[in-house]
Every structure is written in structure tokens, then in C-alpha cells.
Write an enzyme that holds these catalytic residues in place. Structure first.
Site, PDB file in Angstrom:
ATOM      1  N   ASN A 211       0.855  -1.092  -0.186  1.00 55.23           N
ATOM      2  CA  ASN A 211       0.105  -0.073  -0.224  1.00 55.23           C
ATOM      3  C   ASN A 211       1.019   1.120   0.111  1.00 55.23           C
ATOM      4  O   ASN A 211       1.930   1.150   0.638  1.00 55.23           O
ATOM      5  CB  ASN A 211      -0.889  -0.095   1.267  1.00 55.23           C
ATOM      6  CG  ASN A 211      -2.259  -0.564   0.993  1.00 55.23           C
ATOM      7  OD1 ASN A 211      -2.445  -0.936  -0.085  1.00 55.23           O
ATOM      8  ND2 ASN A 211      -2.985  -0.583   2.128  1.00 55.23           N
ATOM      9  N   ALA A 275      -1.278   1.998  10.755  1.00 57.00           N
ATOM     10  CA  ALA A 275      -0.386   1.188   9.707  1.00 57.00           C
ATOM     11  C   ALA A 275      -1.538   1.190   8.561  1.00 57.00           C
ATOM     12  O   ALA A 275      -2.780   0.869   8.971  1.00 57.00           O
ATOM     13  CB  ALA A 275       0.194   0.188  10.245  1.00 57.00           C
ATOM     14  N   ASP A 279      -4.057  -4.796   1.869  1.00 58.96           N
ATOM     15  CA  ASP A 279      -5.586  -5.293   2.119  1.00 58.96           C
ATOM     16  C   ASP A 279      -5.488  -6.844   1.617  1.00 58.96           C
ATOM     17  O   ASP A 279      -6.374  -7.667   2.064  1.00 58.96           O
ATOM     18  CB  ASP A 279      -6.493  -4.546   1.389  1.00 58.96           C
ATOM     19  CG  ASP A 279      -6.323  -3.220   1.953  1.00 58.96           C
ATOM     20  OD1 ASP A 279      -6.850  -2.853   3.147  1.00 58.96           O
ATOM     21  OD2 ASP A 279      -5.989  -2.296   1.050  1.00 58.96           O
ATOM     22  N   LYS A 289      12.136 -17.209  -7.662  1.00 59.41           N
ATOM     23  CA  LYS A 289      11.813 -15.917  -8.435  1.00 59.41           C
ATOM     24  C   LYS A 289      11.023 -16.282  -9.641  1.00 59.41           C
ATOM     25  O   LYS A 289      11.201 -17.273 -10.252  1.00 59.41           O
ATOM     26  CB  LYS A 289      12.994 -15.204  -8.968  1.00 59.41           C
ATOM     27  CG  LYS A 289      12.663 -13.960  -9.512  1.00 59.41           C
ATOM     28  CD  LYS A 289      14.315 -13.122  -9.918  1.00 59.41           C
ATOM     29  CE  LYS A 289      13.854 -12.109 -10.965  1.00 59.41           C
ATOM     30  NZ  LYS A 289      14.972 -11.693 -11.308  1.00 59.41           N
TER      31      LYS A 289
END
Ligand SMILES: Cc1cc2nc3c(=O)[nH]c(=O)nc-3n(C[C@H](O)[C@H](O)[C@H](O)COP(=O)(O)O)c2cc1C
Length: 315
Positions: A211, A275, A279, A289
Site C-alpha cells: 500500500n 499502519a 489489504d 523468483k
């Protein structure tokens, strides 16, 4: 006045007629066990001498921003860090104005702007200066910054006029500073917890979703609680911010880690969950990877709502 014992007071004296009273204020601070370093503005030296201040305070007197000797021994930043509190008495209309504008053209104003400590002002000036809209606006601004005021009182002035603007008596100033430390001590019994910043939810070992959050709000809340004397823990997601040493900083990366760290530090008297945890998280994180490919579908799931869980779990 038991709460001044071993407290470090950075005492700033400005160039007003009531500067002579600062000698008595220093005497009271010293008598009650405080350690004092003093800054005299250039104008203050017209009213009191560094020699009288240093012999009463048994501490160094600073005045010149560009003093090589002082910068080497204790620079202007260290001076503000050294103090438990900064007391400005008398605070002149000129210095009040500079502090309100953020002007830093001498040692006193530079140290105050660079400070992370609470600032107490004891203004002293002619009634017209005090009542002038400029001063009123400046004071309102400083109060908004969190500066605390002692006085001024209503009374006869040195200039022969009568009104509000008289500096509070040294005994009142010393008692108010003592009360400040008492409040700090009482609040120390209380614990505060603040969460801040974003969380990173990994897709694979090198990629994550997050976020957009700077963490500034949480950091400022933690600083403010600590300043008020709370024993403060800050649980922070990844940010570029720094925090003062008096705050117990716990760094985490994911919302799951934030939940664990928060639960480990509960219960507290005050908890502020500021904080901005992500979500969503990846349903199943890739162990290696992910190789380059034309398309990639990610399966996201609702992330842990750490603060709701904390509220429900905590007794
Ligand atoms: C005799 C005399 C007394 C003064 N008293 C005050 C005062 O009580 N309050 C004030 O704000 N300014 C007072 N001033 C004006 C300040 O000295 C002047 O504004 C100065 O620039 C303040 O500098 P400083 O804020 O850096 O200490 C006085 C000036 C003189 C000459």
C-alpha cells in the site's frame, strides 16, 4: 519541587527588560537539582552578562551560532538533543515571531527549530506588543506546534504601562517546569503502542505488493506520545523514516508479522493502529523468483486485519 532533580534544562534568555529575572529562575532550577545550559541571544547580553549566568548555573553559556569552540565541544544539534526540555524566559516578541516563521538566524532560533523536545515559553513584553495581532497570530501558531506557554501576567510594566505582557515570576516558571516533569513521570506509568507504515506482501522472494503509505502519521503519533511521557512502542512496516531512541521501534515487513509483533506487545493503555497494511496478500507465495513470461495471474486473498484481531484477542 522534586521533579527537577537531574533534569537537563536548556534555558534560553532573550533581550527583554525582565531578563534580569532569569538569574532567579536559574537559581531555583539549580536549587532543585536541575542541570542547566544557557543560550543568550545577542540582545540578551545587553541585559545580563554571560559571567553572572555561568557562575549561577555552573554550566556553559552559549551565544554564537558560528563559534568554532562551541561547535567543536557541543554543536547546535547536540545542544538540543542534550536537553530534556527547552525553556525560553523571557521570550521576546522578536524571538516569538522568528520561531513562528521558522527563521533561524541565530543560535537560539536554530537550536529550537532543530529540537525534538518540548518547548516552554514565558513571554514578556509591553502590553501593546502582546496585544498586537502579529504577536497573537504568532502565539496561536506556536501553540499549534505544541509549544507550551507560561503567562504572561497582567500587571505593572517596567515601561510604566499596565496590562498583560508581564513575565511570570521565576517561582511560577520553576513550578510549571516542575509540573511538566511530574506529568511526564505519571504518564511514564502508561504504555502506548502505535503501528505505522505499509506492509509488503511477497509474490516471490523479490517481488511484493504494498500500500502507498509514508508512515509519517504513525511516527509523529509515537513521538508525540513519547514526548508526553508514555512508554511507547512503534511497530513499523518498511519506511525511510527515523525515530528517536526513547521509542521502542520494532520493524516488520508483512501484515502477519505486524499482527504477531502487535500481539506480543499488548496489552497497553493506548493503542493507535495507524499502519496502512496491504489489504490483500498472495494466496500462495512462489518459493523461487518467477521467470519472465507474457502473462501471470495472481491469486490474492484478503489479508489479516491485524488490528481487529488484536482487539478481539486482547483481554
Ligand atoms: C530597554 C529595552 C527593553 C526591552 N524589553 C523588551 C521586552 O520586554 N520584550 C520584548 O519583546 N522586547 C523588548 N525589547 C526589544 C528587544 O530587545 C528587541 O526586539 C530585540 O531585537 C530582541 O532580540 P532577541 O529576541 O533576539 O532577544 C527591549 C528593548 C530595550 C532597548
Amino acid at each position: 519541587m522534586k521533579n527537577l532533580l537531574n533534569k537537563k534544562i536548556l534555558f534560553i534568555i532573550c533581550g527583554g527588560i525582565s531578563a534580569y529575572k532569569s538569574l532567579e529562575t536559574i537559581r531555583l532550577f539549580k536549587k532543585n537539582g536541575a542541570e542547566i545550559k544557557t543560550i543568550l541571544t545577542t540582545s540578551a547580553k545587553e541585559f545580563v552578562t554571560p559571567l553572572s549566568i555561568t557562575s549561577l548555573s555552573q554550566g556553559k553559556v552559549y551565544s554564537d551560532l558560528f563559534s568554532v569552540e562551541n561547535e567543536a565541544e557541543m554543536d547546535h544539534i547536540s545542544l538540543s538533543r542534550w536537553a530534556d526540555i527547552i525553556v525560553i524566559a523571557p521570550a521576546t516578541a522578536n524571538t516569538i515571531s522568528k520561531l513562528a516563521q521558522g527563521t533561524t538566524d541565530d543560535l537560539a532560533s536554530t537550536v529550537v527549530l532543530a529540537s525534538d523536545k518540548d518547548i516552554i515559553l514565558a513571554p514578556a513584553m509591553n502590553v501593546r506588543m502582546w496585544e498586537h495581532p502579529t504577536t497573537k497570530t504568532n502565539i496561536k501558531k506556536l501553540k499549534g506546534f505544541g509549544y507550551k506557554l507560561i503567562g504572561p501576567e497582567v500587571g505593572d510594566m517596567a515601561c510604566g504601562e499596565y496590562g498583560e505582557g508581564k513575565m511570570s515570576d521565576p517561582s511560577v516558571i520553576a513550578e510549571e517546569v516542575d509540573k511538566y516533569f511530574l506529568t511526564q513521570k505519571n504518564n511514564k506509568k502508561f504504555k502506548a503502542l502505535v503501528t505505522a507504515g505499509p506492509t509488503n506482501e511477497y509474490i516471490d522472494p523479490v517481488r511484493f505488493i504494498t500500500n502507498k503509505s509514508s508512515g509519517k502519521q504513525g511516527y509523529e503519533l509515537a513521538k508525540s506520545l513519547s514526548k508526553k511521557g508514555f512508554d511507547t512502542t512503534l511497530i513499523s512496516g518498511p519506511t525511510n523514516l527515523e525515530i528517536t531512541k526513547d521509542i521502542n521501534l520494532i520493524k516488520v515487513e508483512t501484515a502477519d508479522e505486524m499482527l504477531v509483533a502487535t500481539q506480543e506487545n499488548l496489552p497497553v493503555d493506548v493503542a493507535i493502529f495507524s499502519a496502512a497494511g496491504a489489504d490483500f496478500k498472495i494466496n500462495k507465495k512462489y518459493e523461487n523468483k518467477i521467470k519472465k513470461q507474457e502473462n501471470l495471474n495472481l491469486n490474492l486473498e484478503k489479508n489479516v486485519e491485524y488490528f481487529i484481531m488484536c482487539l478481539t484477542i486482547t483481554p
